[in-house]
Design an enzyme around this catalytic site. Sequence first.
Site, PDB file in Angstrom:
ATOM      1  N   LYS A   1       0.672  -1.144   0.026  1.00  0.00           N
ATOM      2  CA  LYS A   1      -0.127  -0.006   0.084  1.00  0.00           C
ATOM      3  C   LYS A   1       0.806   1.218  -0.037  1.00  0.00           C
ATOM      4  CE  LYS A   1      -1.343   2.014   3.822  1.00  0.00           C
ATOM      5  NZ  LYS A   1      -1.565   3.367   4.248  1.00  0.00           N
ATOM      6  N   ASN A   2       1.849   1.186   0.956  1.00  0.00           N
ATOM      7  CA  ASN A   2       2.571   2.683   0.897  1.00  0.00           C
ATOM      8  C   ASN A   2       3.461   2.798  -0.140  1.00  0.00           C
ATOM      9  OD1 ASN A   2       1.245   3.009   3.208  1.00  0.00           O
ATOM     10  ND2 ASN A   2       2.928   2.449   4.686  1.00  0.00           N
TER      11      ASN A   2
ATOM     12  N   CYS B   1      -3.810   8.247   9.575  1.00  0.00           N
ATOM     13  CA  CYS B   1      -3.841   7.732  10.948  1.00  0.00           C
ATOM     14  C   CYS B   1      -3.762   8.700  11.997  1.00  0.00           C
ATOM     15  CB  CYS B   1      -2.984   6.480  11.146  1.00  0.00           C
ATOM     16  SG  CYS B   1      -3.882   5.048  10.500  1.00  0.00           S
TER      17      CYS B   1
ATOM     18  N   ASP C   1       4.801   0.053  11.825  1.00  0.00           N
ATOM     19  CA  ASP C   1       3.459  -0.327  11.694  1.00  0.00           C
ATOM     20  C   ASP C   1       3.234  -1.666  11.924  1.00  0.00           C
ATOM     21  OD1 ASP C   1       3.090   2.051  10.167  1.00  0.00           O
ATOM     22  OD2 ASP C   1       3.027   1.445   8.395  1.00  0.00           O
TER      23      ASP C   1
ATOM     24  N   ARG D   1      -8.589   0.420   5.004  1.00  0.00           N
ATOM     25  CA  ARG D   1      -7.597   1.360   4.588  1.00  0.00           C
ATOM     26  C   ARG D   1      -6.419   0.902   3.843  1.00  0.00           C
ATOM     27  NH1 ARG D   1      -5.394   5.497   8.005  1.00  0.00           N
ATOM     28  NH2 ARG D   1      -4.245   5.758   6.349  1.00  0.00           N
TER      29      ARG D   1
END
Length: 440
Positions: A29-30, A124, A312, A404
């Site tokens: 995702k990042n 977040c 994370d 998300r």
Amino acid sequence: MKDSVVPTEQYVIRGGVPLQGEVEIGGAKNAALAILAAAIMTDETVTIENMPDVRDTNVLLEAMGGIGVRIERLDRHTVRINGAMVQNVNIEYELIKKIRASYYLIGALLGKYKEAEVPLPGGCNIGSRPIDQHLKGFRAIGAEVKISHGSIIAHAKRLIGAHIYMDVVTVGATINIMMASCMAEGKTIIENAAKEPHVVDVANFLNSMGANIKGAGTDIIRIKGVSRLHSATYSIIPDQIEAGTFMFAAAASRGNLLVKNVIPKHLESITAKLIEIGCDVEEFDDSVRVSRTGELKSTQIKTLPYPGFPTDMQPQAGVVLALSEGVSTITESIFENRFRYVDEIIRMGANIRVKGNTAIFTGVSSLTGARLTSPDLRAGAALVLAALSADGVSVIDDIYLIERGYEDFEVKLKKVGARIERVSSEKEIRKFILQTEAVS
Ligand code: UD1
């Protein structure tokens, strides 16, 4: 996602089943967020493969569509992007305020058009998230940057390469400066750069479009400006955090999981901690097997920039340490507000004290199901792990935060034996409880 339509789905989970089988990891995702933004830096068409279909990437694509970027979904994980028709460099606030990575559009637009206007990022709620290093980098290469009415406004007559020393190791600023400077005149040097796998992935992607970036993955990145970027087809790396989450899920549930489509090198700090607490981890070319047979031992974890233990992964690791014999500690050194899952798992029977940026875990042998609220993306995933390990039923609210960053989370968990359902009413929760009672 717009504020007016906050979804109200929950996960309902009956814990106690060891997860067994194989799970396929998606694209990071990042990395995807930065790569999608960078894809508009050429007027030619770019094809991105292995894109995760998660809320954050979809919101970013929608925002990009809003400024005139042509977006074509070839299939669920492949998207074709053409940034030739960008009509304005001003991103609409509502669309973008929910995702942190909106700031990558500043680097991309500034680098290409020498101007950008983007609302200050949301994302977040895990602590104060300054952007001073991003702004310092943009200014160093000649942009005028101001913050006005909640937006960052940047413009430059010319962008000129510079020597930039980062005061803190930051993924976002390293990537943003790489993007903004890849078409600047001359050479840019980023010192004390972040070394995360997705920094390297973005550099590789920009290079595949014709940029000249060397040293990504080390402390010093050297960028030689080029006059233009061109079309490319690029496949995003596997998601280190999704993989790590399933690895810790195997540990939490006393399971045995083959986690496929990963780069084991990116998982080393996660693997090392799992082995330390008594799990078995086998590494293959592009998969890892994690199994837990006995009780787990305590350990110490400190979150650090890559190759250190990722912040994370901290909440997911915390759940497992809450279930490990003896006293463990986690020191969170990146974001100050990342222990919001602790109160939730205390309600499930965990024994944890938080002092400043350290949490002290006195292991308990099991947790019990409870009604829980997902505090943020990774903390929410950690609560799912806690619920999978617990006796009885848990219901987790606010799962839109988890979605998300995790594609088909409950579908993947179900495939490896978890009793989990995505529901949207109390009636469905009651039905799940009755059905799973019958089989347990
Ligand atoms: C990215 C990830 C996030 C991850 C984090 C750390 C994305 C979209 N998000 O966030 O999931 O938790 O990396 O691995 O990729 N800082 C400053 N000034 C700045 C920028 C950052 O002081 O200008 C500080 C932050 O407060 C934090 C540290 O630097 O303490 C690291 O932050 P950073 O790596 O930039 O995180 P993000 O890129 O926002």
